[in-house]
Design a protein around this motif. Structure first.
Motif, PDB file in Angstrom:
ATOM      1  N   ALA A 624       0.811  -1.211   0.000  1.00 27.07           N
ATOM      2  CA  ALA A 624       0.000   0.000   0.000  1.00 27.07           C
ATOM      3  C   ALA A 624       0.845   1.262   0.000  1.00 27.07           C
ATOM      4  O   ALA A 624       0.470   2.275  -0.585  1.00 27.07           O
ATOM      5  CB  ALA A 624      -0.931   0.000   1.214  1.00 27.07           C
ATOM      6  N   LEU A 625       2.018   1.213   0.650  1.00 23.54           N
ATOM      7  CA  LEU A 625       2.802   2.420   0.854  1.00 23.54           C
ATOM      8  C   LEU A 625       4.221   2.240   0.325  1.00 23.54           C
ATOM      9  O   LEU A 625       4.690   1.115   0.115  1.00 23.54           O
ATOM     10  CB  LEU A 625       2.852   2.774   2.348  1.00 23.54           C
ATOM     11  CG  LEU A 625       1.496   2.960   3.053  1.00 23.54           C
ATOM     12  CD1 LEU A 625       1.707   3.119   4.537  1.00 23.54           C
ATOM     13  CD2 LEU A 625       0.755   4.151   2.475  1.00 23.54           C
ATOM     14  N   SER A 626       4.876   3.357   0.125  1.00 20.79           N
ATOM     15  CA  SER A 626       6.296   3.302  -0.216  1.00 20.79           C
ATOM     16  C   SER A 626       7.075   2.821   1.003  1.00 20.79           C
ATOM     17  O   SER A 626       6.573   2.842   2.130  1.00 20.79           O
ATOM     18  CB  SER A 626       6.778   4.687  -0.644  1.00 20.79           C
ATOM     19  OG  SER A 626       6.606   5.605   0.429  1.00 20.79           O
ATOM     20  N   SER A 627       8.287   2.396   0.780  1.00 19.58           N
ATOM     21  CA  SER A 627       9.085   1.817   1.876  1.00 19.58           C
ATOM     22  C   SER A 627       9.262   2.806   3.021  1.00 19.58           C
ATOM     23  O   SER A 627       9.223   2.432   4.200  1.00 19.58           O
ATOM     24  CB  SER A 627      10.452   1.378   1.338  1.00 19.58           C
ATOM     25  OG  SER A 627      11.110   2.472   0.696  1.00 19.58           O
ATOM     26  N   HIS A 628       9.419   4.104   2.702  1.00 18.53           N
ATOM     27  CA  HIS A 628       9.609   5.102   3.750  1.00 18.53           C
ATOM     28  C   HIS A 628       8.358   5.225   4.613  1.00 18.53           C
ATOM     29  O   HIS A 628       8.415   5.196   5.851  1.00 18.53           O
ATOM     30  CB  HIS A 628       9.939   6.460   3.116  1.00 18.53           C
ATOM     31  CG  HIS A 628       9.928   7.591   4.104  1.00 18.53           C
ATOM     32  ND1 HIS A 628      10.926   7.748   5.048  1.00 18.53           N
ATOM     33  CD2 HIS A 628       9.042   8.615   4.297  1.00 18.53           C
ATOM     34  CE1 HIS A 628      10.645   8.816   5.787  1.00 18.53           C
ATOM     35  NE2 HIS A 628       9.515   9.363   5.338  1.00 18.53           N
ATOM     36  N   HIS A 629       7.177   5.358   3.954  1.00 19.36           N
ATOM     37  CA  HIS A 629       5.928   5.485   4.700  1.00 19.36           C
ATOM     38  C   HIS A 629       5.573   4.192   5.419  1.00 19.36           C
ATOM     39  O   HIS A 629       5.033   4.223   6.532  1.00 19.36           O
ATOM     40  CB  HIS A 629       4.794   5.893   3.764  1.00 19.36           C
ATOM     41  CG  HIS A 629       4.845   7.341   3.372  1.00 19.36           C
ATOM     42  ND1 HIS A 629       4.415   7.787   2.150  1.00 19.36           N
ATOM     43  CD2 HIS A 629       5.291   8.430   4.045  1.00 19.36           C
ATOM     44  CE1 HIS A 629       4.578   9.111   2.082  1.00 19.36           C
ATOM     45  NE2 HIS A 629       5.116   9.508   3.215  1.00 19.36           N
ATOM     46  N   ALA A 630       5.881   3.059   4.799  1.00 22.37           N
ATOM     47  CA  ALA A 630       5.537   1.774   5.410  1.00 22.37           C
ATOM     48  C   ALA A 630       6.313   1.549   6.696  1.00 22.37           C
ATOM     49  O   ALA A 630       5.788   0.997   7.672  1.00 22.37           O
ATOM     50  CB  ALA A 630       5.806   0.637   4.427  1.00 22.37           C
ATOM     51  N   ALA A 631       7.573   1.986   6.730  1.00 20.73           N
ATOM     52  CA  ALA A 631       8.394   1.772   7.914  1.00 20.73           C
ATOM     53  C   ALA A 631       7.883   2.571   9.104  1.00 20.73           C
ATOM     54  O   ALA A 631       7.998   2.130  10.259  1.00 20.73           O
ATOM     55  CB  ALA A 631       9.840   2.165   7.604  1.00 20.73           C
ATOM     56  N   ASN A 632       7.309   3.742   8.843  1.00 14.97           N
ATOM     57  CA  ASN A 632       6.836   4.597   9.931  1.00 14.97           C
ATOM     58  C   ASN A 632       5.331   4.474  10.189  1.00 14.97           C
ATOM     59  O   ASN A 632       4.796   5.193  11.019  1.00 14.97           O
ATOM     60  CB  ASN A 632       7.158   6.069   9.612  1.00 14.97           C
ATOM     61  CG  ASN A 632       8.656   6.313   9.488  1.00 14.97           C
ATOM     62  OD1 ASN A 632       9.438   5.775  10.266  1.00 14.97           O
ATOM     63  ND2 ASN A 632       9.056   7.109   8.495  1.00 14.97           N
ATOM     64  N   PHE A 633       4.661   3.583   9.475  1.00 17.51           N
ATOM     65  CA  PHE A 633       3.207   3.467   9.609  1.00 17.51           C
ATOM     66  C   PHE A 633       2.849   2.685  10.864  1.00 17.51           C
ATOM     67  O   PHE A 633       3.378   1.591  11.110  1.00 17.51           O
ATOM     68  CB  PHE A 633       2.637   2.774   8.390  1.00 17.51           C
ATOM     69  CG  PHE A 633       1.129   2.676   8.395  1.00 17.51           C
ATOM     70  CD1 PHE A 633       0.351   3.766   8.021  1.00 17.51           C
ATOM     71  CD2 PHE A 633       0.498   1.501   8.784  1.00 17.51           C
ATOM     72  CE1 PHE A 633      -1.031   3.682   8.021  1.00 17.51           C
ATOM     73  CE2 PHE A 633      -0.878   1.412   8.785  1.00 17.51           C
ATOM     74  CZ  PHE A 633      -1.658   2.514   8.399  1.00 17.51           C
ATOM     75  N   SER A 634       1.957   3.257  11.684  1.00 12.50           N
ATOM     76  CA  SER A 634       1.482   2.597  12.898  1.00 12.50           C
ATOM     77  C   SER A 634       0.111   2.006  12.633  1.00 12.50           C
ATOM     78  O   SER A 634      -0.832   2.738  12.304  1.00 12.50           O
ATOM     79  CB  SER A 634       1.403   3.605  14.050  1.00 12.50           C
ATOM     80  OG  SER A 634       0.748   3.025  15.169  1.00 12.50           O
TER      81      SER A 634
END
Length: 1156
Positions: A624-634
């Motif tokens: 669903a998200l780019s790697s940057h957003h996925a890593a910080n997604f809660s």
């Protein structure tokens, strides 16, 4: 208008204002069922009679936590949705209606249509076209609504003006005074129209002349006929009364829609209301409510009057679908949300229902007929009073005929009184003079015309139904023949509405990617594959469509993806198939919960969905998200806002863009220009372009209730994930349809909510745009651009075509001088239009002699559909659109060409009917009497024979002409000019009276007096003798017997000569060999010969039966009368064949110029 308030049948994703026709049909009338005793849901199904639609599995309806309409369940059942389309017409004094089987009709679609029209008029500061007589009488209603300011005032000022308080309410004395002043809170029934209706039934059209003539004939029988009253005079009077009575009965055969509508309206209002008076809460009947009352608003309660909300203890939502036709419940407010009283959310309207919340307080600002509902209800119950173009034609024709007949009657009375009575007193008694004057009037009037007109319209409407076109009113049948401007939707009307994604674009990846290539990129793990997978995921999740539940899992697996049935609109369906092809819809949606949803509408032009993780795994989050957003997604505290829609709208809400490498970059002007370039390239190829965006937010940053306003605010600073290009090819038959319409002299315009370049490209594929250069708004101000004044009667196809493309923003800037130049173009595409702009388009072309057809399918299209001369709705659109339209297309738009052709055929056949009725039933009969007045000859045709010719003999053949097939050049002629082309113009009268009537009169006189000559009454003994004939003086009975035989010869000659007339008037230019009545299916008319034979048999029956001979003064004729009559008919047919040959051979010659 407020956001999120469009009642489209299905969510349209790209930006097409009313173009996407989805297969999911929502109910317009379902009321929320609550736990407080609210009536069960009422799903009113409203499609045309006999229309069968394949709906995906019966849905269950309700209201979700957000107050929106919901539907669920799979879809797999055939449903017949029948809607009674009222047909009430009055044509030339003849009313015709088709009664419904139901006792009451549902007024809700009409009320909603009236509301949409009023709302647009109030928003625009007045009427759509204040020059029209029809709308002038509604000016006061619009002005009164525009002047309402209850929604603009602070709450304290509202309460002060009404002398009340929110805590105490009104006291008893105030209630009594206001009830005495304003009356009870109920919608009044319209005044009875019985006297007017009775007058119309009995004296409308030719009725007044017929009954007046009958009275005069009775008087001439007794006392003027005493001491020897003639039985034939009494018979004439009885026949006239019988004809008048039958016409009155036929006129009264109508549907009393007013009473049925008002009966239905009563069931739409509440019965009990909670009110605060004297500081205490009471429950009163709704009709006891007065202005200034404080009412309590809670879930499940209908508003009993128009109110202004003064206190909202929490969130209150109201369902206004009964009045507005919009299915989404709206959130009420204290302060105004719109300058338009009808659209502001701090106002509640009578009849609407609270579907969410409780404890709200509102003050009553209007009761009874003064409420918006009361005004709309009166409008819905009000019968139509304006004349249609055909009714106007018939009215003026009747007026003209009656005036000429009365003029001749007065002239004959003067001649009788000034010359015949003093000089030849024995020639014509008082009684005979009255009968002769009546005969002149009756002879000149084609009594069969009103019946022929109404039956012709009914027959054409039946033929339209066979072409899968429903004509809701008979009058529109004739109007279709005059249409010279056609405005059509694009999606689903001109195109197949079978969309598929053909192009994908990710910023930073130079090449356009097809879905097949995207699968390869994802499979091999290419760097761009991750971005493409995210794009496909977003296309499937931010989507209102679903695959239909298969009946058999085994057979379902064998169905190709492109053929799998989907419940949803075409745009969402294309995106859903893309997601399924690139990663799987079920896989994409699993683990995500929807917490907010904003459906696409014509104002926002994008859709938004807010989701949060349920049990989404890290792999799903990475998709669903780019790697940057996925890593910080809660997964516990974050949410994702998804949006997809029109790039020119949604890109303005974006601040970043996803790169092909997975990196999120700032959306600089250069990067924005690159995205716009891609959109432009795809649009030039006819692709619909969507931009898909997302944004990660903390759930705590979002409001607790995600209503439409909150979602609009939240859809900002989005990240562009990519673009998708969707192809919706034109229907195969559309280029031919457009060519046919343009060949018929009508301009064909596209009016769409789509992107401008996409619309122009599709217009080229459809043949709407043929010019190489397409001008724009700026060119309208270019003085060097010479635009010839447009007239639909000119040969416009012979010169280079001028094309124009205008967007909705262009339309907002246009002044009258712009419209003056824009309406001169041959080819126009209106893109990114709103329903309000559709109305403007219609009125501007109507102001310049345009007879406009407009298509639409949404509730907001109602004003434009009503304003158009021919409003066209598509089956499956909203009930309100179908209520407002004149035509409903049950299949494709190609049916409109059939309807247009049949509309022209209707007017053509009516002209043929008139041309048939006038020679024998008018001209020849008239001269039989006039010759008696002017030359002293005995009357060559009896008065009874004249009546029989009009109401018996000529009726059958004239009705046969309404079944005539179209001539081959019918759709190559120019549209009818409604201002100049008359039903009976001078050319038709010349044809009927001079070319046909004069020779027929001469032949009939010849037969009559030739037979009298053979019977011993030479012509010289009758000419200028004024009854002073030896035989008449010596043996009146024998003279009358011989005269009866001469009358019979005159009559039989007319009947047989009409056989030739019947064949002659079948065509205007074509030979009988080109357009034969038999042996050629495309031109055949079976009824021609049978009706002609029946006409002769009726004449024989009335003339040869001894008992009838004595009463009617009829007589048989020798065989040579038959032979000579048929010979004359053949001679006239050959003569007309020669005339038509000259018209065809020399189209610019004298005969062609005077040809009818």
């Amino acid at each position: 208008m407020s956001f999120g308030r469009d009642n489209r049948k299905s969510i349209e994703m790209e930006g097409d204002s009313g173009d996407d026709k989805g297969s999911v049909l929502e109910s317009q009338d379902a009321h929320a069922s609550t736990a407080v005793g609210v009536d069960a849901i009422d799903v009113e199904k409203g499609l045309p009679r006999s229309a069968t639609f394949r709906l995906p599995d019966p849905a269950t309806f309700g209201v979700d936590e957000g107050g929106r309409r919901t539907f669920g369940g799979g879809y797999s059942q055939d449903i017949n949705r029948e809607r009674t389309l009222e047909k009430t017409q009055s044509i030339g004094g003849l009313s015709l209606a088709r009664a419904s089987a139901r006792q009451n009709i549902d007024p809700r679609p009409r009320i909603a249509a009236d509301f949409r029209t009023l709302s647009v008029q109030v928003s625009h500061g007045g009427l759509a076209d204040p020059t029209k007589k029809k709308q002038k009488k509604d000016a006061k209603q619009v002005k009164d609504l525009a002047d309402l300011d209850w929604h603009l005032l602070p709450v304290d000022e509202v309460l002060q003006r009404l002398s009340t308080t929110s805590k105490l309410g009104l006291d008893k004395d105030q209630v009594l005074r206001r009830r005495k002043q304003d009356g009870l809170n109920k919608v009044s029934k319209p005044p009875s129209q019985w006297l007017r209706k009775l007058f119309h039934y009995t004296l409308g059209g030719f009725g007044g002349i017929l009954i007046g003539a009958a009275i005069l004939v009775f008087i001439s029988w007794k006392p003027l006929g005493l001491p020897n009253p003639a039985v034939s005079v009494l018979a004439l009077a009885i026949v006239l009364v019988l004809v008048w009575f039958l016409q009155a009965i036929f006129n009264a055969w109508q549907d009393f829609t007013t009473a049925r509508t008002m009966a239905s309206i009563g069931s739409m209002l509440p019965s009990q209301v909670h009110v605060i008076r004297d500081g205490e809460r009471h429950c009163f009947p709704a009709e006891d409510i007065v202005k200034g009352d404080i009412i309590v608003v809670g879930m499940g309660q209908k508003l009993a009057a128009d109110v202004r909300f003064v206190d909202l203890a929490g969130e209150i939502k109201v369902d206004r679908s009964m009045i507005t036709g919009e299915s989404d419940a709206i959130k009420c407010t204290i302060d105004k949300t719109d300058d338009n009283y009808l659209e502001s959310r701090n106002v509640g309207l009578m009849g609407t229902m609270c579907v969410s919340g409780s404890g709200g307080l509102a003050v009553v600002t209007a009761v009874g007929d003064d409420t918006v509902f009361g005004r709309l209800a009166k409008s819905a119950a009000k019968p139509r009073t304006t004349r249609t173009t055909l009714e106007t034609e018939i009215f003026y024709f009747v007026l003209c005929v009656a005036a000429i007949a009365l003029f001749l009657a007065v002239a004959c009375i003067i001649i009788w009184a000034a010359y015949l009575r003093p000089q030849h007193p024995a020639f014509m008694s008082d009684s005979q003079m009255v009968v002769n004057i009546v005969s002149i009037v009756v002879a000149f009037i084609p009594e069969g015309l009103p019946i022929a007109v109404s039956l012709s319209l009914t027959a054409i409407a039946a033929k339209m139904r066979k072409s899968r076109v429903l004509a809701k009113t008979l009058s529109v049948v004739e109007t279709l023949g005059a249409v010279n401007v056609i405005c059509s939707d694009k999606t689903g009307t001109l195109t197949t509405n079978k969309m598929r994604v053909t192009s994908l674009a990710i910023f930073g990846f130079d090449d356009t990617v097809s879905p097949t290539d995207a699968v390869k990129q994802i499979t091999i793990g290419a760097p761009v594959g991750e971005a493409l997978r995210s794009l496909a995921w977003l296309a499937g999740v931010c989507n209102a469509a679903n695959f239909a539940a298969p009946e058999d899992e085994k057979t379902a697996a064998a169905i190709p993806l492109a053929d799998r049935p989907i419940n949803g609109d075409a745009t969402d369906s294309a995106c859903l198939r893309l997601c399924e092809e690139l990663g799987g819809v079920e896989e994409s949606r699993t683990g995500w919960n929807t917490v907010g949803n904003l459906a696409f509408n014509s104002k926002n032009k994008f859709a938004t969905k807010v989701i949060q993780s349920g049990d989404a795994s890290s792999d799903r989050i990475n998709v669903a998200l780019s790697s940057h957003h996925a890593a910080n997604f809660s997964t516990s505290s974050d949410a994702i806002i998804l949006a997809k829609g029109a790039p020119d709208i949604l890109l303005k809400r974006c601040s970043s863009v996803l790169d092909a490498s997975g990196e999120v970059l700032d959306l600089t002007p250069e990067r924005l220009a690159r995205l716009a370039e891609i959109q432009s390239q795809w649009a030039d190829n006819g692709q619909r372009v969507l931009v898909l965006t997302r944004k990660v937010v903390s759930r705590s940053d979002l409001p607790a209730t995600l209503d439409d306003d909150a979602l609009l605010i939240a859809t900002a600073d989005m990240t562009v994930v990519g673009l998708v290009g969707i192809v919706d090819p034109p229907r195969a038959e559309i280029p031919g349809v457009v060519a046919t319409c343009r060949g018929a002299g009508a301009r064909f315009f596209m009016v769409t909510g789509d992107f401008q370049k996409t619309a122009v490209a599709i217009a080229r594929q459809c043949g709407i745009i043929t010019a190489r250069q397409v001008y724009g708004f700026d060119d309208l101000s270019d003085a060097n651009l010479i635009l010839p004044e447009y007239s639909f009667l000119n040969d416009n196809a012979s010169r280079p075509q001028l094309a124009l493309s205008l967007s909705g923003s262009d339309l907002q800037k246009m002044e009258q001088h712009h419209w003056e130049r824009a309406t001169r173009f041959d080819e126009i595409v209106f893109a990114r239009t709103t329903p309000e702009q559709k109305l403007r388009i219609v009125t501007e072309f109507q102001a310049r002699d345009g007879v406009v057809s407009m298509t639409g399918d949404g509730a907001n299209d109602a004003p434009a559909l009503r304003q158009a001369d021919v409003g066209v709705a598509i089956a499956g659109g909203s009930d309100i659109a179908m209520e407002s339209a004149d035509l409903v297309l049950l299949d494709s738009f190609s049916g409109f060409v059939d309807a247009m052709m049949l509309g022209r055929l209707c007017f053509e056949n009516l002209k043929k009917t008139v041309s048939y009725l006038l020679p024998a039933g008018c001209f020849c009969e008239l001269w039989a009497i006039l010759m008696a007045f002017f030359t002293g000859l005995p009357q060559a045709l009896s008065n009874l024979q004249m009546i029989f010719q009009c109401v018996l003999i000529d009726i059958g053949p004239s009705l046969a002409l309404i079944n005539e097939k179209p001539e081959s050049d019918l759709m190559k002629r120019k549209p009818r000019n409604v201002k100049k082309d008359r039903l009976a113009d001078w050319k038709l009268l010349l044809q009927s009276y001079i070319f046909l009537g004069l020779p027929m009169t001469a032949m009939s006189f010849l037969q009559c007096f030739w037979l009298l000559e053979r019977r011993g009454l030479p012509f010289s003994s009758l000419w200028l003798h004024y009854g002073n004939n030896p035989l008449q003086n010596s043996d009146p009975d024998l003279f009358q017997a011989k005269l009866n035989e001469g009358n019979a010869a005159y009559w039989f000659t007319l009947v047989l000569a009409q056989w030739g007339t019947l064949l002659i008037v079948r065509t205007r230019k074509l030979s009988i060999f080109q357009h034969p009545p038999y042996f050629k299916p495309e031109t055949s008319n079976f009824w021609i010969l049978p009706t002609a034979v029946i006409a002769l048999l009726i004449t024989v029956f009335l003339s040869y039966i001894p008992g009838l001979q004595h009463v009617l003064n009829t007589y048989g004729v020798p065989g040579e009368v038959y032979g000579l009559g048929l010979a004359y008919a053949a001679f006239m047919l050959m003569l007309e064949e020669g005339r038509k040959y000259c018209v065809r051979t020399y189209p610019r010659g004298f005969l062609a110029k005077i040809a009818w």
